[in-house]
Design an enzyme around this catalytic site. Sequence first.
Site, PDB file in Angstrom:
ATOM      1  N   GLY A   1       0.830  -1.196   0.000  1.00 12.11           N
ATOM      2  CA  GLY A   1       0.000   0.000   0.000  1.00 12.11           C
ATOM      3  C   GLY A   1       0.857   1.235   0.000  1.00 12.11           C
TER       4      GLY A   1
ATOM      5  N   GLY B   1       0.724   5.503   1.091  1.00 15.89           N
ATOM      6  CA  GLY B   1      -0.001   6.625   1.678  1.00 15.89           C
ATOM      7  C   GLY B   1       0.791   7.891   1.458  1.00 15.89           C
TER       8      GLY B   1
ATOM      9  N   LYS C   1       5.391   4.375   1.660  1.00 11.72           N
ATOM     10  CA  LYS C   1       4.851   3.092   1.232  1.00 11.72           C
ATOM     11  C   LYS C   1       4.807   2.111   2.403  1.00 11.72           C
ATOM     12  CE  LYS C   1       6.227   3.079  -3.619  1.00 11.72           C
ATOM     13  NZ  LYS C   1       7.063   2.426  -4.634  1.00 11.72           N
TER      14      LYS C   1
ATOM     15  N   ASP D   1      -7.693  11.646  11.955  1.00 11.18           N
ATOM     16  CA  ASP D   1      -7.812  11.204  10.569  1.00 11.18           C
ATOM     17  C   ASP D   1      -8.568   9.885  10.474  1.00 11.18           C
ATOM     18  OD1 ASP D   1      -7.585  11.099   7.874  1.00 11.18           O
ATOM     19  OD2 ASP D   1      -5.444  10.673   7.805  1.00 11.18           O
TER      20      ASP D   1
END
Length: 892
Positions: A680, A682, A686, A802
Amino acid sequence: MASQTKYLSLAYVAALAVLLCFCKASSLTETEALLKWKETLVNQSIVQSWVIPASNSSNSTTPSPCRWSGIVCNDAGSVTEINLANTGLAGTLHDLDFSSFPNLLRFDVKINYLFDTIPTNIGLLSKLLFLDLSTNSFNGTLPLSFANLTQVYELDVSRNNMTGGIDPRLFPDDKNQPMTGLLGLKNFLLQDNMLSGRIPEEIGNCKLLTLLALDGNFLSGPIPSSLGNLSDLAVLAVASNQLSGEIPANIGTLSKLTDLHLFINKLSGVVPEGLGNLSSLTVLHLSENNFTGQLPPQVCKGGKLINFTASFNHFSGPIPTSLKSCSSLYRVRLESNELTGDLEQDFGIYPNLTYIDLSYNRLQGEVSPKWGKCQKLTLLGLAGNSIVGKIPAEIGSLSQLVVLDLSSNQLSGEIPAQIGNLTELSTLSLNGNDISGPIPEEIGALLNLDSLDLSMNRLSGPIPKQIGELRDLRSLSLSQNNLNGTIPFQIGNLVGLQDLLDLSYNSLTGEIPAQLEKLTSLQSMNLSHNNLSGEIPASLSSMLSLVAVNLSYNNLEGPLPDGSVFSSNQSSAFANNKDLCGKVQGLRPCNALSTDKGGGNKDNKLVVAIVAPLASVLFILFAIIGIFVFTRWRKSRRESRVGFISRRDNPFSVWYFNGRVVYDDILKATDEFDDMYCIGEGGSGKVYKAEMQGGQVFAVKKLNMQAKDFGIGNVKSFSNEVKALTEIKHRNIVKLYGFCYEGIHTFLVYEYMEMGSLAKILSDEKEAKEFDWVKRIQVVKGVAHALSYLHHDHVPPLIHRDISSKNVLLDSEMEAHLADFGTAKFLKPDSSNWTAVAGTYGYVAPELAYTMAVTEKCDVYSFGVLALEILMGKHPGELIAQMNSRMIEEST
Ligand SMILES: *[C@@H]1O[C@H](CO)[C@@H](O)[C@H](O)[C@H]1NC(C)=O
Ligand SMILES: *[C@@H]1O[C@H](CO)[C@@H](O)[C@H](O)[C@H]1NC(C)=O
Ligand SMILES: *[C@@H]1O[C@H](CO)[C@@H](O)[C@H](O)[C@H]1NC(C)=O
Ligand SMILES: *[C@@H]1O[C@H](CO)[C@@H](O)[C@H](O)[C@H]1NC(C)=O
Ligand SMILES: *[C@@H]1O[C@H](CO)[C@@H](O)[C@H](O)[C@H]1NC(C)=O
Ligand SMILES: *[C@@H]1O[C@H](CO)[C@@H](O)[C@H](O)[C@H]1NC(C)=O
Ligand SMILES: *[C@@H]1O[C@H](CO)[C@@H](O)[C@H](O)[C@H]1NC(C)=O
Ligand SMILES: *[C@@H]1O[C@H](CO)[C@@H](O)[C@H](O)[C@H]1NC(C)=O
Ligand SMILES: *[C@@H]1O[C@H](CO)[C@@H](O)[C@H](O)[C@H]1NC(C)=O
């Protein structure tokens, strides 16, 4: 005269025109009415076939809707049926002119996204036989005009209790897909979006009704007694509402009634005795109301009763006499009442019975062997009664049993060895009885066991080592018995243990097996009040999930293991032992040096574990040669640290400092962060999957910046920050094991989550489908737990800032874990006011945009958005904007 004829002919022409129009009127207006409604249903595939063919054809007959999908006509070309069930319709019924359909017999729009009120003019469908508006989002009240539907025999308006739409992928073609599991969401839903108000007395006009279903709404007030006039009624379902008052006595006169669903309301009073005369009755649900008095004795008069629930009421008096010979029974729930009776005499043999819960009543007598003949039983609940005698060996023949709860009774005798035959068993609760003798070894055959509670009995002898076979066990309690011998090391094989391991209040001896270190998911362990001796194995510090531990009242000695749970300030957890030492208040420190000023530093804990046994020696030496020894100690500390790390199987409990060895291992496991291992990406870097040599798997987030870029002059305060985060242990928060800021790479090491992010699952057609209501509610609850912990239980309160579906990760059990918590703060050190960058667009509370003040409320707002997203299967997007603008309109 001429003018007269002229007028006459005009009149004639006019009349003709009217007549012509009229002849075609019904069909034309039906088409028009449907097209007019279609205009309000933008972009919906089902109504795409609703078009008038290009009118180039010479035969100028009226365009007919009869071939349109969902429409059925009679021979005369007039619409008789509108069948649009489960077609994804979204909109209202207000633009559908019901007066245009004089011949409509059937109107079925169940399982769609229709909202707003049910239009009154639906009562104009005077020939209607079948009306189904269930599982939509209609609100307002039930229209009185239903009373004009005098021909209707099935009227279903149930489950209009969803808001904001439902994820369509949850509704495969099966029209009866049950929607369980949403109960917990009720608090998030607005009443405005449910059908509310009373059930109109006038429904008694619909004399031909055989089915009336109004369950799963927000209806209040009484059940109208006019329903007692509906002599053909077979199914009356009004469950899951807010209905109050008593059941009208004349319901007992509805001789054709087969199903009566009244559960989850606020109904009270005595159940009319007439209900016992309903010889067709197959399903009677009275649970979760406030009923008093006796259950109708003749409830199974017709011998057809299949499902019968009356749990969570105030029923008293005897078990209905007709139940004894009611061999048709399939599912019975009478728990949590005040019923009296004898378990042996008042019950018979039920070949089809799969589920019977009689817990928390006042039943007496013994568990007779004949219960072994209810071969289909999956649940037998008899907890909290006054049942005596032995557990019969015949219980072993209930081969399909999944839950056996006999807790809180007065059972005596031994646990029969035949219990080992119950291989499907998942929950076995025999706690709170007077059971004696040994724990049979056969218990090791219950390979599906999830929870085993034998506490508070008089069990004696050793804990059989076969208990280590129960690999699925999540909770094990054997406390408050007379068990002796040692703790079998095989208990360390119960790697699934999560909730509880409680062996307290027994007479266990010997050492605590080091193998318990394998219980890395366990949250609570109680070994107190035994005669355990020796040292606590240092390896127990790898029990990373442990949040509660109690080892008091034993003969333990030596240092406490490393790890936050062992250094939390609960001295009571270690009190009354032989000679434990450690940094816990009330215990003597293992090493006087460990309180050294420079040692606010976290490295000390490690030192304690290693050096503690030498503590007293060192202390004396220190007194003698002071500073000389001090320098030597510092040296040995450095050496022992490295040695320690390389020896450990799980180095991550000490991760927040630069563990060189671990750093190298991570580089190796990810091939120096090869893209092959990337799972993934962000904003800050990574994420890689790192499978270590020992088989452990971690998620490693490699940051785009290097340590020196952090601009944090004070590395110490920074590492304290990370340390605080690593110490958060909560089942719904992704564990941060540590941070590495040495060398060219900087990375965070997290617990690995098999299923990935919620966002990923919701966006995947197949996964979203498998992600059913029960799992979704679990996820919402999990996030709620995590937030509640961060806001209320953590000191100081922490704000996530968040919350979004990308930051909710799921493990293999689909349990939610909040991720990326707290890191935003130091990953964006450049921005002077970092609140400006925290948060994901679409989740940020509107006030944050103006005030920049970050409070817990921002998390709660984002959580609300997330909950809607989970419910709808996608980000609520405009819906939120609409809600906001509506609020602004209202406030202006
Ligand atoms: C009228 O239209 C229908 C269907 O388009 C067709 O089957 C029929 O033959 C037409 N009739 C005449 C008289 O053209
Ligand atoms: C029922 O229909 C009658 C006549 O068709 C009408 O007068 C009456 O208002 C209708 N009742 C309701 C409740 O709509
Ligand atoms: C019904 O819902 C609509 C929008 O969905 C809303 O405008 C209306 O106020 C609601 N009506 C009631 C009575 O709650
Ligand atoms: C809606 O009604 C169904 C059926 O009665 C019920 O199972 C479900 O829990 C209800 N949902 C809510 C949100 O109340
Ligand atoms: C249930 O009924 C009792 C009296 O029978 C009453 O005291 C109690 O308040 C009621 N509870 C609810 C929740 O309605
Ligand atoms: C009885 O209850 C079970 C389980 O809830 C259900 O599957 C079954 O359909 C019910 N039977 C009847 C006749 O309603
Ligand atoms: C048990 O269930 C079967 C199948 O549903 C049914 O045929 C049978 O009649 C039932 N037995 C009794 C005693 O009701
Ligand atoms: C236990 O299972 C065995 C083998 O499946 C069977 O022979 C025995 O009769 C069972 N015992 C009881 C009490 O049902
Ligand atoms: C455990 O207790 C039983 C009696 O309850 C006794 O026979 C046995 O010797 C004891 N075993 C140990 C190891 O103390």
